[in-house]
Design an enzyme around this catalytic site. Structure first.
Site, PDB file in Angstrom:
ATOM      1  CE  LYS A   1      18.346  15.266  42.911  1.00  0.00           C
ATOM      2  NZ  LYS A   1      17.832  14.254  41.968  1.00  0.00           N
TER       3      LYS A   1
HETATM    4  N1  GLU Z   1      18.233  10.700  42.387  1.00  0.00           N
HETATM    5  C1  GLU Z   1      17.402   9.958  41.493  1.00  0.00           C
HETATM    6  C2  GLU Z   1      16.764  10.875  40.475  1.00  0.00           C
HETATM    7  O1  GLU Z   1      17.244  11.952  40.218  1.00  0.00           O
HETATM    8  C3  GLU Z   1      16.399   9.068  42.226  1.00  0.00           C
HETATM    9  C4  GLU Z   1      15.440   9.764  43.111  1.00  0.00           C
HETATM   10  C5  GLU Z   1      14.594   8.825  43.975  1.00  0.00           C
HETATM   11  O2  GLU Z   1      14.725   7.631  43.838  1.00  0.00           O
HETATM   12  O3  GLU Z   1      13.829   9.344  44.786  1.00  0.00           O
HETATM   13  O4  GLU Z   1      15.805  10.533  39.839  1.00  0.00           O
END
Ligand code: GLU
Length: 467
Positions: A138
């Protein structure tokens, strides 16, 4: 090292024991002071509780209790008035035993390291639960994207990409949209990465460094609605066993951004009734039903739900089915009687004060970590079912995986194919969670983590730990 012969570890004696007590010795071993208010230690605690129930080997527990890499950068950006501002950015790479690090980029004024670490750990769990060949990561930039011009936002995105470009890659770490970012931000990010990397590499291959791109530059059909679609798919699978029929059920939504608004629209199209919504601008309620499609259009123009009730009043449509609404307070929102409440905003919104007044049979977590452990305990004690985030909101990263596969194989899938494959994987993840719940006689959240950890444990057992 077998994961199958050790049903229940040290915590086995009480499968229903709740997480949130931070008793595991792993905290001290990895240098993590237990703090009941800290999102990261809360998340680690939930994970370790499930790991104990499953009997995950100690070495895997300590590996998962801290991210592999925590990258922090500072970068200057020229603002429209000619001044330079220094921004702080993060990329946390939690685990890559199952595949490349994967997870979104958040642009928000409150982004900070512990939250990003927590969200990265959740990505590891989500990908493992759905059996995607990805690990968890993240990132984010501490900024307010809504107070910047498009040109400023573009320069922040490009500079951030440049600052972390050496640490990411299409087969190593693949960012995506999250709170405060969208397909446009991903397009700028991909374009910058492509410009900075080996020119012999095909540009389409470099664009694979992020998912959630616009369809014109390699994005997948169905990606924008994917997280909401996943929430609905999981609910359609699980709610009947909880005594709720989606057709005709009453639901409320906290947060009306991408996840909340798509969940509401898709539920409504299946015959469910949206009766209350709250976001950062205010709350609205209409027991006859709020039109989710009209509200999504209103929020896209006005930035929030506040005022929706006035627009409807002016047009004289009154407060009847599918029209208008009445303004409500936060307490009124939580205590509105519904079958399902979908928190789809930020983390840590449902604390004991909110959990005590929630008037729902089920809380389906569309956001990441919307319920604190203390809030969780109140909901459980009140007999309210929780469909945990790592299951309920895993649809976004699942369609991200489809996008990555399409880019890698130079193909495009129809939206029907995307939806069908998403449904297949969501149903499989929900089934895995149900089976773990039964086998370990535990709550849904612990069961989802157990189903994820089963996969991670197996992978560590066969790969071993270098050297
Ligand atoms: N931000 C989204 C989540 O928290 C998607 C992450 C992604 O597609 O890699 O799941």
């Amino acid at each position: 090292m077998s994961m199958t012969t050790t049903k229940g570890g040290k915590g086995k004696s009480n499968g229903q024991a709740k997480a949130g007590v931070m008793r595991s010795p792993v905290f001290a071993e990895v240098g993590l002071p237990p703090d009941p208010d800290n999102l990261y230690t809360q998340t680690v605690d939930v994970m370790l509780h499930a790991a104990e129930l499953l009997g995950v080997p100690h070495e895997v527990q300590i590996i998962l209790a801290q991210p592999k890499n925590e990258i922090m950068v500072h970068f200057p950006v020229r603002m429209d008035n000619g001044d330079y501002r220094l921004f702080k950015g993060y990329r946390v790479q939690h685990n890559n035993a199952l595949g490349p690090y994967k997870g979104g980029l958040r642009f928000h004024p409150h982004v900070h390291l512990d939250d990003v670490k927590s969200l990265a750990l959740l990505m590891t769990m989500k990908c493992a639960l759905v059996r995607l060949p990805f690990g968890g990561g993240k990132g984010g930039v501490k900024c307010d994207p809504y107070s910047m011009s498009p040109a400023e936002l573009m320069r922040v995105t490009r500079r951030f990409c440049a600052a972390i470009s050496h640490a990411i890659g299409p087969d190593y770490d693949i960012p995506a949209p999250d709170v405060g970012t969208n397909a446009q931000v991903m397009a700028w990010f991909a374009d910058t990465y492509e410009s900075l990397t080996d020119s012999n590499r095909s540009s389409w291959d470099a664009l694979r460094v992020v998912t959630g791109k616009p369809v014109e530059v390699g994005g997948s059909l169905g990606r924008e609605k994917a997280t909401g679609q996943g929430v609905v798919d999981v609910c359609v699978e699980l709610l009947p066993e909880m005594g709720i029929n989606v057709k005709g059920m009453r639901f409320s939504v906290l947060g009306f951004g991408n996840v909340g608004s798509w969940t509401a629209r898709i539920f409504q199209d299946l015959g469910a009734k949206l009766v209350a919504v709250m976001d950062h601008t205010g709350g609205i309620r209409n027991d006859g039903g709020i039109d989710a499609h009209a509200l999504a259009g209103y929020v896209a123009k006005n930035g929030g739900v506040d005022g929706f009730e006035k627009v409807q009043a002016v047009t004289g449509s009154g407060n009847k089915k599918g029209q208008g609404a009445t303004k409500i307070s936060a307490n009124e929102f939580y205590s509105t009687p519904v079958d399902v409440l979908v928190p789809a905003a930020l983390e840590q919104m449902i604390k004991p004060d909110q959990a005590k007044i929630i008037n729902a049979k089920v809380v389906a977590e569309g956001a990441n970590a919307p319920t604190t452990p203390a809030g969780d305990r109140v909901l459980m004690d009140r007999g309210i079912e929780i469909i945990p985030a790592i299951l309920a909101n895993s649809g976004g990263v699942t369609v991200s995986y489809f996008e990555w596969v399409q880019n890698k194989s130079c193909t495009t899938w129809s939206v029907e194919k995307v939806d069908a494959e998403l449904n297949r994987l969501m149903v499989a993840a929900a089934t895995r969670t149900k089976m773990a719940r039964k086998k370990y006689n535990t709550d849904m959240r612990s069961a989802a983590y157990i189903a994820a950890l089963e996969q991670i444990g197996k992978v560590y057992a066969v790969r071993g730990i270098f050297p």
